[in-house]
Each structure stands twice: as structure tokens, then as C-alpha cells.
Design an enzyme around this catalytic site. Structure first.
Site, PDB file in Angstrom:
ATOM      1  N   HIS A   1       0.828  -1.224   0.000  1.00  0.00           N
ATOM      2  CA  HIS A   1       0.000   0.000   0.000  1.00  0.00           C
ATOM      3  C   HIS A   1       0.858   1.267   0.000  1.00  0.00           C
ATOM      4  CE1 HIS A   1      -3.959  -1.897   0.265  1.00  0.00           C
ATOM      5  NE2 HIS A   1      -3.337  -2.827   0.959  1.00  0.00           N
TER       6      HIS A   1
ATOM      7  N   GLY B   1      -7.792 -14.108  -6.870  1.00  0.00           N
ATOM      8  CA  GLY B   1      -7.967 -13.746  -5.460  1.00  0.00           C
ATOM      9  C   GLY B   1      -6.835 -14.205  -4.561  1.00  0.00           C
ATOM     10  N   ALA B   2      -5.787 -14.785  -5.139  1.00  0.00           N
ATOM     11  CA  ALA B   2      -4.673 -15.264  -4.317  1.00  0.00           C
ATOM     12  C   ALA B   2      -3.721 -14.146  -3.927  1.00  0.00           C
ATOM     13  CB  ALA B   2      -3.913 -16.358  -5.064  1.00  0.00           C
TER      14      ALA B   2
ATOM     15  N   SER C   1      -4.810 -10.747 -12.209  1.00  0.00           N
ATOM     16  CA  SER C   1      -5.489  -9.740 -13.031  1.00  0.00           C
ATOM     17  C   SER C   1      -4.483  -8.877 -13.801  1.00  0.00           C
ATOM     18  CB  SER C   1      -6.409  -8.879 -12.180  1.00  0.00           C
ATOM     19  OG  SER C   1      -5.697  -8.292 -11.128  1.00  0.00           O
TER      20      SER C   1
ATOM     21  N   GLU D   1      -7.824  -1.306 -15.093  1.00  0.00           N
ATOM     22  CA  GLU D   1      -8.233  -1.700 -13.738  1.00  0.00           C
ATOM     23  C   GLU D   1      -9.025  -0.558 -13.072  1.00  0.00           C
ATOM     24  OE1 GLU D   1      -6.433  -4.725 -12.433  1.00  0.00           O
ATOM     25  OE2 GLU D   1      -7.643  -4.717 -10.617  1.00  0.00           O
TER      26      GLU D   1
ATOM     27  N   ASP E   1       1.650  -3.934  -9.445  1.00  0.00           N
ATOM     28  CA  ASP E   1       1.363  -5.256 -10.009  1.00  0.00           C
ATOM     29  C   ASP E   1       1.657  -5.302 -11.501  1.00  0.00           C
ATOM     30  OD1 ASP E   1       0.426  -5.473  -7.467  1.00  0.00           O
ATOM     31  OD2 ASP E   1      -1.691  -5.676  -8.010  1.00  0.00           O
TER      32      ASP E   1
END
Ligand code: GLA
Length: 382
Positions: free
Chosen positions: A36, A123-124, A129, A161, A173
Site C-alpha cells: 500500500h 484472489g490469491a 489480473s 483496472e 502489479d
């Protein structure tokens, strides 16, 4: 390279289309530390991995494009001359959203067919994505000779996204997936988008992931909410991003923030420092120091930034009891996904067994261990 996956995708393409496709590998990513911090113009320490998406893609001269998602057993048709971005499911948004973002850059291209499959679960927290977005933009750029640079492609994936999936993600990412280097992690300065590659040699240690196999609801809105708190605080301080703030600066606006929000922005400033310190520890081969920073990161994500969950905390607590593990933390956006552990190689097998058993007993379903190799970024499979 997962040759079985390449074969599966190629065979599916051959079954559905008659042309010879270009094959693209686009990796997921891990992140050693710096969570973050990317949308605060700070530092992150990710690496592309040997798990991700394989896509087979080719132009067609018709007026319809077809995308096939093997893992979902679904297909979707659209026309690049008249893109409709309403009512897209999430995987469709990654494909069509990327195409729409390329067009926004003034680039034109015709229809194409794409088949893709992957080997990291959705979702891992390993960015399947971003891997998919990058495979689409890279493929279209290659087929239609659009002349986009890798960095332009990263920004296109990120914009897809933001605009079609609705997550106001940072750049980590998509950047790590596109620019990854074999056996290396990238210390990425998200302000300048310059990355320093670090050859990763963890001596008798290695990285080990555990997927909690949960993704709690509301994670996307919680993500955007936190980003908004960071931006609001930066604005109060009259700075561009929290990357420019010190703890002393935050004290100046403390009474204008709720106690909870103060902890959140404090976390960001501290995590950014941890990411920089981690790179020094890495340079000096100080794995114990690195491990402590990793535990510190989890502590902040759990108690200050509040993006962890019981399943992640349980696995990190289990790691703390094991002297062969130097550090562990949740990885990625949070609310599920994976933990990353810095563990002695000789302890991997026994810890896997112990963690899976304890986790299953506690939560009634398994967690999945993953060992990953650090790989090159998005590329054409030769
Ligand atoms: C998600 C986002 C990234 C980053 C991480 C948290 O993975 O896509 O941009 O913000 O969460 O570090």
C-alpha cells in the site's frame, strides 16, 4: 515455464481457430515488502514469478473478436470497431477494458481472437489480473505493431483496472508483471517508475507462500477508501503524496484526522521506510534484519492499516512460533490471498505440513502452499 499450460492454451486455440497464434507468457507477482505504498508514490519490492497467464492471440479479418477464458469455460464476443464496455464480467473487463484503453491512446487496431488460461488462482493476491491485462496489451501491441513502450503498456493495464474494474490500484502489479527479471526482485520507486533490480540470493533461506483460499467481500471498496484517506491527508499537508511526509509532519495534522485514519497514514510512512531499509538489509545480506522488517510490515497491515483478516493473521502467528522462519506477512491488497514467508529451506516440508493441518483444523478448509521462482516479465513464448 509451465509447458502443460502452454499446451492446453495452444490446443484450445487450435480447436477454435484456424490461424497460428502468437503465444504470450505474462507472470503474476510477489511482493517482499512495501504494501500500500505504491499509490503513495513510495517504494515497493516486487518480483515477477513463474506462475501467471498464458495467452494465445491472433488477428482476424472479420468484424468480431472472440475471447475464451479456459479456466472459467466461458467465451465473449465483441467488436473492436465498436467497443461496448457496459455490463462486463470481471475477466471480460480485463480484456475489453485494456482494448478500450489502448484506443484512448489514439491507437487503432482490428479484431483478434484470444484464448487464455492461468495457474494462479483468482484472489490469491499474486495478481492474476495484472498478468491478464498485460498479456492482452502486450499481445495487441505485438500483433498490430502499435509501437507502445513497456511502460505505456503498464499504464494502459493500470487504467483498465481503474476504469473498468473499479479498483484505483497503484502501479506495482502491472509494473512487476511487465518488467520482471529472472532471479531478481525490483526495488521500484513508484514516483519515478525507476526500478533497481536485486539478484535474490537468500542463502539457506527461501520464500514460501501460503494461499488462505479466501477473498473477503468489500476488499475493493476498502482499498479505494484507504487510498482516499491517504490522498486527503497529503492534501492537508500540502504535499503531492504521503511519500513526502515524515512522522513529524503527520503530527501536525493529527487533530484533523480520526484516530483510525491517523494510524493508517502513519502505517504508510513507516512501511515506506521499511521498504527502503529492506533493500539495505538485502544488500548487506542481513536476512534476520529483513525478516524483522517483514514481521513489522504485517503488524502494521493488521493493526494500523487494517487490511488483514483472521486467516492471514493465523498463518503469520504460526510462522512466529517457528525459529526457522525469519519473517512472514500478508501480501498484496489484503482481506485474503497469500502470506509470504522467509523460511529456512530445510524447514519447508515440515512447516507446510504443520501449517496446512493447523489451518484446516481452525478454518475447516485448506490453505495452499506455493513455492515460486522469480521470472522474467511479460514476453512472447518462443
Ligand atoms: C493491490 C494493488 C497494488 C498495491 C497492493 C498493495 O495488489 O493492485 O497496486 O496497492 O494491492 O500494496
Amino acid at each position: 515455464m509451465d509447458t502443460k499450460l502452454v499446451q492446453k492454451v495452444s490446443e484450445n486455440f487450435a480447436k477454435n481457430f484456424s490461424s497460428e497464434p502468437v503465444l504470450i507468457y505474462s507472470p503474476g507477482r510477489i511482493n517482499i515488502i512495501g504494501e500500500h505504498t505504491d499509490y503513495n508514490a513510495g517504494f515497493v519490492f516486487p518480483a515477477a514469478i513463474d506462475k501467471g497467464i498464458v495467452a494465445a492471440i491472433q488477428k482476424n479479418n472479420g468484424n468480431e473478436s472472440t475471447a475464451i477464458a479456459i479456466d472459467m469455460d466461458e467465451s465473449y464476443k465483441f467488436d473492436t470497431n465498436n467497443l461496448d464496455t457496459s455490463n462486463l464480467s470481471s475477466w471480460q473487463a480485463y480484456v475489453v477494458g485494456v482494448a478500450a484503453e489502448i484506443q484512448k491512446k489514439g491507437k487503432t487496431f482490428g479484431n483478434f481472437d484470444i484464448v487464455f488460461g492461468g495457474n494462479i488462482p483468482d484472489g490469491a493476491g499474486m495478481s492474476s489480473s495484472a498478468a491478464l491485462e498485460n498479456s492482452v496489451v502486450f499481445g495487441i501491441n505485438e500483433l498490430f505493431d502499435l509501437g507502445l513502450t513497456k511502460y505505456e503498456m503498464v499504464l494502459i493495464s493500470q487504467a483498465a483496472e481503474h476504469n473498468y474494474v473499479g479498483v484505483k490500484c497503484g502501479i506495482m502489479d502491472q509494473y512487476a508483471s511487465m518488467f520482471g527479471i529472472e532471479n531478481s526482485a525490483l526495488l521500484l520507486d513508484c514516483r519515478t517508475a525507476q526500478a533497481e533490480p536485486f539478484k535474490i540470493d537468500l542463502k539457506e533461506y527461501q520464500l514460501l507462500l501460503f494461499n488462505t483460499n479466501v477473498k473477503h467481500k468489500l476488499s475493493d471498496s476498502a482499498y479505494n477508501d484507504r487510498r482516499a484517506v491517504c490522498e486527503k491527508t497529503a492534501e492537508m499537508l500540502g504535499i503531492d503524496a504521503l511519500r513526502d511526509a515524515t512522522e513529524a509532519d503527520l503530527e501536525k495534522v493529527k487533530d484533523k484526522l480520526s484516530a483510525e485514519d491517523f494510524q493508517k497514514v502513519l502505517y504508510v510512512v513507516q512501511e515506506n521506510e521499511r521498504a527502503e531499509k529492506a533493500s539495505t538489509a538485502m544488500k548487506e545480506g542481513d536476512l534476520e534484519g529483513l525478516g524483522k522488517l517483514i514481521y513489522g510490515s504485517h503488524n502494521g497491515l493488521q493493526h494500523q492499516y487494517k487490511v488483514s483478516c483472521d486467516e492471514l493473521d493465523f498463518l503469520v502467528d504460526l510462522a512466529k512460533e517457528n525459529s526457522n522462519i525469519l519473517g512472514a506477512r500478508m501480501m498484496g491488497g489484503g482481506f485474503g490471498g497469500c502470506t509470504i514467508n522467509l523460511i529456512k529451506k530445510t524447514a519447508v516440508a515440515s512447516f507446510k505440513e504443520k501449517a496446512v493441518a493447523a489451518y484446516t483444523e481452525k478454518f475447516g478448509h485448506e490453505c495452499s502452499p506455493y513455492e515460486v521462482a522469480l521470472s522474467d516479465g511479460t514476453n512472447v513464448i518462443k
